[in-house]
Design a protein around this motif. Structure first.
Motif, PDB file in Angstrom:
ATOM      1  N   MET A 341       0.829  -1.203   0.000  1.00 43.12           N
ATOM      2  CA  MET A 341       0.000   0.000   0.000  1.00 43.12           C
ATOM      3  C   MET A 341       0.864   1.255   0.000  1.00 43.12           C
ATOM      4  SD  MET A 341      -3.079  -0.820  -0.302  1.00 43.12           S
ATOM      5  CE  MET A 341      -3.762   0.800   0.014  1.00 43.12           C
ATOM      6  N   LEU A 342       2.005   1.211   0.722  1.00 43.24           N
ATOM      7  CA  LEU A 342       2.907   2.354   0.719  1.00 43.24           C
ATOM      8  C   LEU A 342       3.457   2.571  -0.679  1.00 43.24           C
ATOM      9  CD1 LEU A 342       4.478   4.537   2.212  1.00 43.24           C
ATOM     10  CD2 LEU A 342       6.215   2.814   2.749  1.00 43.24           C
ATOM     11  N   GLY A 343       3.826   1.474  -1.336  1.00 38.74           N
ATOM     12  CA  GLY A 343       4.318   1.592  -2.707  1.00 38.74           C
ATOM     13  C   GLY A 343       3.264   2.147  -3.643  1.00 38.74           C
ATOM     14  N   GLN A 344       2.014   1.707  -3.488  1.00 42.85           N
ATOM     15  CA  GLN A 344       0.927   2.214  -4.328  1.00 42.85           C
ATOM     16  C   GLN A 344       0.700   3.697  -4.092  1.00 42.85           C
ATOM     17  OE1 GLN A 344      -2.548  -0.145  -3.670  1.00 42.85           O
ATOM     18  NE2 GLN A 344      -1.829  -1.854  -4.922  1.00 42.85           N
ATOM     19  N   LEU A 345       0.763   4.116  -2.819  1.00 39.79           N
ATOM     20  CA  LEU A 345       0.549   5.535  -2.510  1.00 39.79           C
ATOM     21  C   LEU A 345       1.642   6.392  -3.134  1.00 39.79           C
ATOM     22  CD1 LEU A 345      -0.960   7.745  -0.997  1.00 39.79           C
ATOM     23  CD2 LEU A 345       0.419   7.229   1.007  1.00 39.79           C
ATOM     24  N   VAL A 346       2.905   5.960  -2.988  1.00 43.32           N
ATOM     25  CA  VAL A 346       4.015   6.714  -3.573  1.00 43.32           C
ATOM     26  C   VAL A 346       3.873   6.780  -5.088  1.00 43.32           C
ATOM     27  CG1 VAL A 346       6.508   6.695  -3.950  1.00 43.32           C
ATOM     28  CG2 VAL A 346       5.589   6.202  -1.681  1.00 43.32           C
ATOM     29  N   ALA A 347       3.545   5.621  -5.696  1.00 44.25           N
ATOM     30  CA  ALA A 347       3.386   5.597  -7.155  1.00 44.25           C
ATOM     31  C   ALA A 347       2.230   6.479  -7.593  1.00 44.25           C
ATOM     32  CB  ALA A 347       3.164   4.159  -7.623  1.00 44.25           C
ATOM     33  N   GLY A 348       1.128   6.459  -6.822  1.00 42.79           N
ATOM     34  CA  GLY A 348      -0.019   7.283  -7.177  1.00 42.79           C
ATOM     35  C   GLY A 348       0.280   8.768  -7.102  1.00 42.79           C
ATOM     36  N   VAL A 349       0.992   9.186  -6.038  1.00 41.80           N
ATOM     37  CA  VAL A 349       1.344  10.600  -5.903  1.00 41.80           C
ATOM     38  C   VAL A 349       2.290  11.018  -7.027  1.00 41.80           C
ATOM     39  CG1 VAL A 349       2.559  12.271  -4.445  1.00 41.80           C
ATOM     40  CG2 VAL A 349       0.967  10.640  -3.420  1.00 41.80           C
ATOM     41  N   ALA A 350       3.274  10.154  -7.317  1.00 44.90           N
ATOM     42  CA  ALA A 350       4.199  10.464  -8.413  1.00 44.90           C
ATOM     43  C   ALA A 350       3.457  10.579  -9.737  1.00 44.90           C
ATOM     44  CB  ALA A 350       5.272   9.378  -8.500  1.00 44.90           C
ATOM     45  N   HIS A 351       2.474   9.700  -9.935  1.00 43.90           N
ATOM     46  CA  HIS A 351       1.687   9.737 -11.165  1.00 43.90           C
ATOM     47  C   HIS A 351       0.869  11.021 -11.273  1.00 43.90           C
ATOM     48  CE1 HIS A 351      -0.590   8.173 -14.532  1.00 43.90           C
ATOM     49  NE2 HIS A 351      -1.720   8.383 -13.895  1.00 43.90           N
ATOM     50  N   GLU A 352       0.285  11.455 -10.143  1.00 40.80           N
ATOM     51  CA  GLU A 352      -0.526  12.669 -10.145  1.00 40.80           C
ATOM     52  C   GLU A 352       0.336  13.912 -10.384  1.00 40.80           C
ATOM     53  OE1 GLU A 352      -3.703  13.334  -9.901  1.00 40.80           O
ATOM     54  OE2 GLU A 352      -4.426  11.278  -9.732  1.00 40.80           O
ATOM     55  N   LEU A 353       1.568  13.905  -9.827  1.00 36.85           N
ATOM     56  CA  LEU A 353       2.434  15.073  -9.968  1.00 36.85           C
ATOM     57  C   LEU A 353       3.115  15.140 -11.333  1.00 36.85           C
ATOM     58  CD1 LEU A 353       4.198  15.114  -6.473  1.00 36.85           C
ATOM     59  CD2 LEU A 353       2.507  16.733  -7.303  1.00 36.85           C
ATOM     60  N   ASN A 354       3.209  14.009 -12.017  1.00 31.23           N
ATOM     61  CA  ASN A 354       3.980  13.961 -13.261  1.00 31.23           C
ATOM     62  C   ASN A 354       3.433  14.919 -14.313  1.00 31.23           C
ATOM     63  OD1 ASN A 354       6.010  12.658 -15.065  1.00 31.23           O
ATOM     64  ND2 ASN A 354       4.170  11.999 -16.144  1.00 31.23           N
ATOM     65  N   ASN A 355       2.102  14.934 -14.495  1.00 28.13           N
ATOM     66  CA  ASN A 355       1.520  15.769 -15.551  1.00 28.13           C
ATOM     67  C   ASN A 355       1.722  17.263 -15.317  1.00 28.13           C
ATOM     68  OD1 ASN A 355       0.484  13.761 -17.342  1.00 28.13           O
ATOM     69  ND2 ASN A 355      -1.120  13.324 -15.858  1.00 28.13           N
ATOM     70  N   PRO A 356       1.388  17.807 -14.117  1.00 27.20           N
ATOM     71  CA  PRO A 356       1.617  19.252 -13.937  1.00 27.20           C
ATOM     72  C   PRO A 356       3.094  19.626 -13.986  1.00 27.20           C
ATOM     73  CG  PRO A 356       0.859  18.230 -11.889  1.00 27.20           C
ATOM     74  CD  PRO A 356       0.663  17.228 -12.968  1.00 27.20           C
ATOM     75  N   VAL A 357       3.988  18.771 -13.454  1.00 23.42           N
ATOM     76  CA  VAL A 357       5.414  19.087 -13.519  1.00 23.42           C
ATOM     77  C   VAL A 357       5.895  19.107 -14.965  1.00 23.42           C
ATOM     78  CG1 VAL A 357       7.719  18.230 -12.953  1.00 23.42           C
ATOM     79  CG2 VAL A 357       5.942  18.257 -11.199  1.00 23.42           C
ATOM     80  N   SER A 358       5.436  18.124 -15.757  1.00 21.05           N
ATOM     81  CA  SER A 358       5.812  18.086 -17.172  1.00 21.05           C
ATOM     82  C   SER A 358       5.306  19.320 -17.897  1.00 21.05           C
ATOM     83  CB  SER A 358       5.247  16.816 -17.825  1.00 21.05           C
ATOM     84  OG  SER A 358       5.788  15.665 -17.233  1.00 21.05           O
ATOM     85  N   ALA A 359       4.070  19.748 -17.572  1.00 22.54           N
ATOM     86  CA  ALA A 359       3.512  20.932 -18.220  1.00 22.54           C
ATOM     87  C   ALA A 359       4.322  22.186 -17.863  1.00 22.54           C
ATOM     88  CB  ALA A 359       2.048  21.101 -17.816  1.00 22.54           C
ATOM     89  N   ILE A 360       4.761  22.274 -16.605  1.00 18.41           N
ATOM     90  CA  ILE A 360       5.565  23.436 -16.196  1.00 18.41           C
ATOM     91  C   ILE A 360       6.903  23.439 -16.941  1.00 18.41           C
ATOM     92  CG2 ILE A 360       6.863  24.415 -14.264  1.00 18.41           C
ATOM     93  CD1 ILE A 360       4.572  23.602 -12.443  1.00 18.41           C
TER      94      ILE A 360
END
Length: 646
Positions: A341-360
């Motif tokens: 579950m910790l791995g899923q949470l980290v992966a999920g947060v990284a996935h959510e942050l990837n798009n806005p960071v890429s756009a910036i």
């Protein structure tokens, strides 16, 4: 007359009247008495005691002219009728000395400051009256459950009933010997089936009749009343061994009947044997009709199991070892699940942050080039100023639907004479009649050059807006994580749904440019909602749509008002549709289940997105549904009701 009373004490009749109004919902279960001085209050307490009533709650003002309300609360223990009463102190302004005095005396349960919030008062009344009622076990608690705290009362009622059952179970059966206990159960069963045995529960078998088969499923419980039954177990070589014999008062098939596991042994009658045969349906019927049998049967069953365990020391040792191994395995699985579950949470947060960071990052790279172009622009000062205006407008621009874009460009083509230039003008938001008359038409001969230069200003503003949106998205994600950790409720805001949708589309701009995006926005009123939570919904729905389509695909985002219902109320509908692979009918009912995902191999999918979306939508009193045709389309329909104020 009710068993309990509520006393309101205040020297201001208007305050007493307000309290009486707030107590109206409780008047059916509690008698309400009013007093305007401490002497009147003492008379009321005496009258209540004479009536045989008890005081459940005292609401008292601290400032009673020459008297002190705290002193009255402290004196409540001197009156037999009010010793267990709950108390609420009312202050014009917070008076710490008075409050601390009442707290130190153990005579203050809540403190209100005038003017109070009616909703807060109602919550306090429910809480305090519930606490009082639950101290009186002789009362019918369920009678109060519709007015007071239903959940606390129901839980307390269940705990009380279970306590009584456990007490009766231990006290009523532990003194009985095995034979007496078995006779009570079988006699009660024979009495139950006397003249009413259409299921033929009471039966007789000759020798060698098989009751249970080792390894086979068993839904029958056998009470042996006469005769004898042998239980056989096969070893690893298939040889049958007798493990135990069951006589009158014993049970056969009990373990498999209760657990649902296959029969542990084969049961065979050794002589003429009388039994009472109960399947699950019949067993439930008997126990529901004769509830006094349940503790007797439970004790009888436990004694049978105990005899079996004592009969085989080796089996008991093996069982203990097996249980220890299972317990160790359970702890290992729990630890592995935590890490997963910790791995899923980290992966999920990284996935959510990837798009806005890429756009910036993408916007920053483009800005490096655009800034140089603007600083070296050949435009005259007036047109440079107009470019700055275009940039400012782009930073604050509102989204247009694809249909509206197309229509405005078509209308402008007749004026400009060039469809491509018209589309650019509409995109930059400078098709306003005044701008058209003052900016564009006087310079019509050099429009291509002007628009190319102005487009750099527009792109600059657009990218700045994109960077701001993405940065805000990252801040919102961090805020959401903090809120998740604190379990705080997000503030309700009145927002334009289109802004949240457009912000989400900006985040996916890099992926969307490889597909055809159609925005069909209709005019909508503002919505009272939790915008950050809804943004998570739009993010999941658009992300799922992008994962479902092959390049080049089509994504359509539609907003509209629903038709009025029978009460004339309307709702906002947001539809996210794609022309992807679709969802098979068998899976459509499961997509909102936790840990279920339809993502194709190679795509990131935790199976939690739509489950979370559904929870968020339900918190807004809305619904989310799916319509899909395999191989053709999928559309997710979110319905958010408008409240009366809107």
């Amino acid at each position: 007359m009710n068993n309990f009373a509520i006393v309101c004490l205040d020297d201001n009749p208007d305050i007493v009247e307000l309290l009486n109004t707030s107590l109206t919902p409780f008047a059916g279960l509690f008698d309400v008495y009013n007093a305007y001085s401490i002497s009147q209050a003492n008379d009321v307490l005496t009258h209540i005691a004479e009536q045989g009533q008890r005081v459940a709650l005292v609401i008292c003002d601290n400032d009673l002219g020459c008297d002190n309300g705290v002193n009255f609360l402290v004196s409540l223990d001197q009156h037999p009728a009010s010793r267990q009463a709950r108390s609420i102190l009312i202050n014009d302004t917070p008076q710490l000395d008075a409050i601390m005095q009442a707290v130190n005396e153990g005579r203050l349960h809540y403190c209100l400051t005038k003017p109070w919030d009616p909703q807060e008062l109602q919550q306090v009344l429910v809480k305090e009256l519930t606490s009082f009622i639950l101290k009186h076990t002789d009362e019918d608690w369920l009678r109060y459950s519709q007015v007071l705290d239903h959940r606390r009362i129901l839980n307390a009622h269940i705990d009380h009933q279970m306590s009584r059952f456990r007490s009766g179970f231990i006290q009523d059966t532990h003194t009985l010997d095995d034979a007496t206990l078995a006779k009570q159960v079988t006699d009660a069963l024979y009495e139950f089936f006397a003249g009413n045995d259409e299921n033929r529960a009471c039966r007789s078998y000759s020798a060698n009749h098989i009751l249970t088969h080792e390894g086979a499923s068993n839904n029958i419980l056998w009470f042996i009343t006469q005769g004898e039954v042998a239980l056989y177990k096969k070893d690893e070589f298939g040889r049958r061994h007798e493990v135990v014999r069951a006589g009158p008062g014993h049970l056969v098939g009990g373990m498999s009947f209760i657990s649902g596991e296959p029969s542990f042994s084969t049961g065979v009658t050794l002589c003429h044997t009388d039994v009472i045969k109960l399947d699950r349906k019949l067993f439930n019927k008997v126990m529901n009709s004769r509830t006094e049998l349940l503790p007797l049967f439970t004790n009888l069953l436990l004694r049978n199991f105990n005899r079996r365990l004592k009969g085989s020391i080796q089996t008991e040792l093996c069982l203990q070892q097996t249980l220890k191994s299972l317990d160790d395995a359970h702890h290992q699985l729990v630890e592995k699940e935590k890490m997963a579950m910790l791995g899923q949470l980290v992966a999920g947060v990284a996935h959510e942050l990837n798009n806005p960071v890429s756009a910036i990052l993408r916007g920053s790279d483009t800005l490096k080039q655009t800034i140089g172009t603007i600083t070296e622009t050949p435009l005259d000062p007036e047109n440079q100023a107009r470019g700055n205006t275009i940039m400012q407008q782009a930073m604050l621009s509102r989204p247009l639907s694809t249909a509206e874009n197309r229509q405005r460009a078509k209308n402008l083509t007749n004026v400009i004479g060039d469809r491509h230039l018209a589309r650019k003008i509409v995109q930059m938001g400078i098709d306003d009649p005044e701008i058209l008359q003052n900016w564009l038409l006087p310079q019509k001969h050099q429009l291509p050059t002007l628009l190319n230069e102005w487009e750099n200003y527009y792109q600059m503003g657009n990218f700045l807006r994109s960077i701001n949106v993405c940065a805000q998205r990252i801040a919102d994600l961090v805020k959401s994580l903090k809120s998740y950790a604190r379990q705080d409720d997000e503030t309700i805001h009145c927002v334009d749904i289109h802004e949240g949708l457009e912000d989400t589309l900006v985040i996916f701009e890099n992926k969307l440019k490889r597909h055809r995006l159609i925005k069909d926005y209709h005019p909508l009123p503002p919505l009272h909602c939790q915008p950050i939570a809804l943004q998570q919904v739009w993010t999941n729905l658009i992300s799922n749509a992008l994962d479902a389509v092959d390049e080049p695909g089509e994504i359509r985002v539609t907003t509209r008002l629903s038709e009025p219902d029978a009460q004339g109320k309307q709702a906002i509908e947001v539809i996210v549709a794609d022309n992807g692979k679709g969802i098979p009918p068998a899976q459509q009912a499961k997509i909102f289940e936790l840990n279920f995902t339809t993502k194709r191999e190679g795509n990131f999918g935790l199976g939690i997105g739509l489950s979370v979306c559904q929870q968020i939508i339900h918190q807004h009193n809305g619904t989310i549904t799916v319509e899909s045709e395999p191989g053709q389309f999928t559309q997710m329909i979110v319905t958010l009701p408008l409240d009366d104020a809107q």
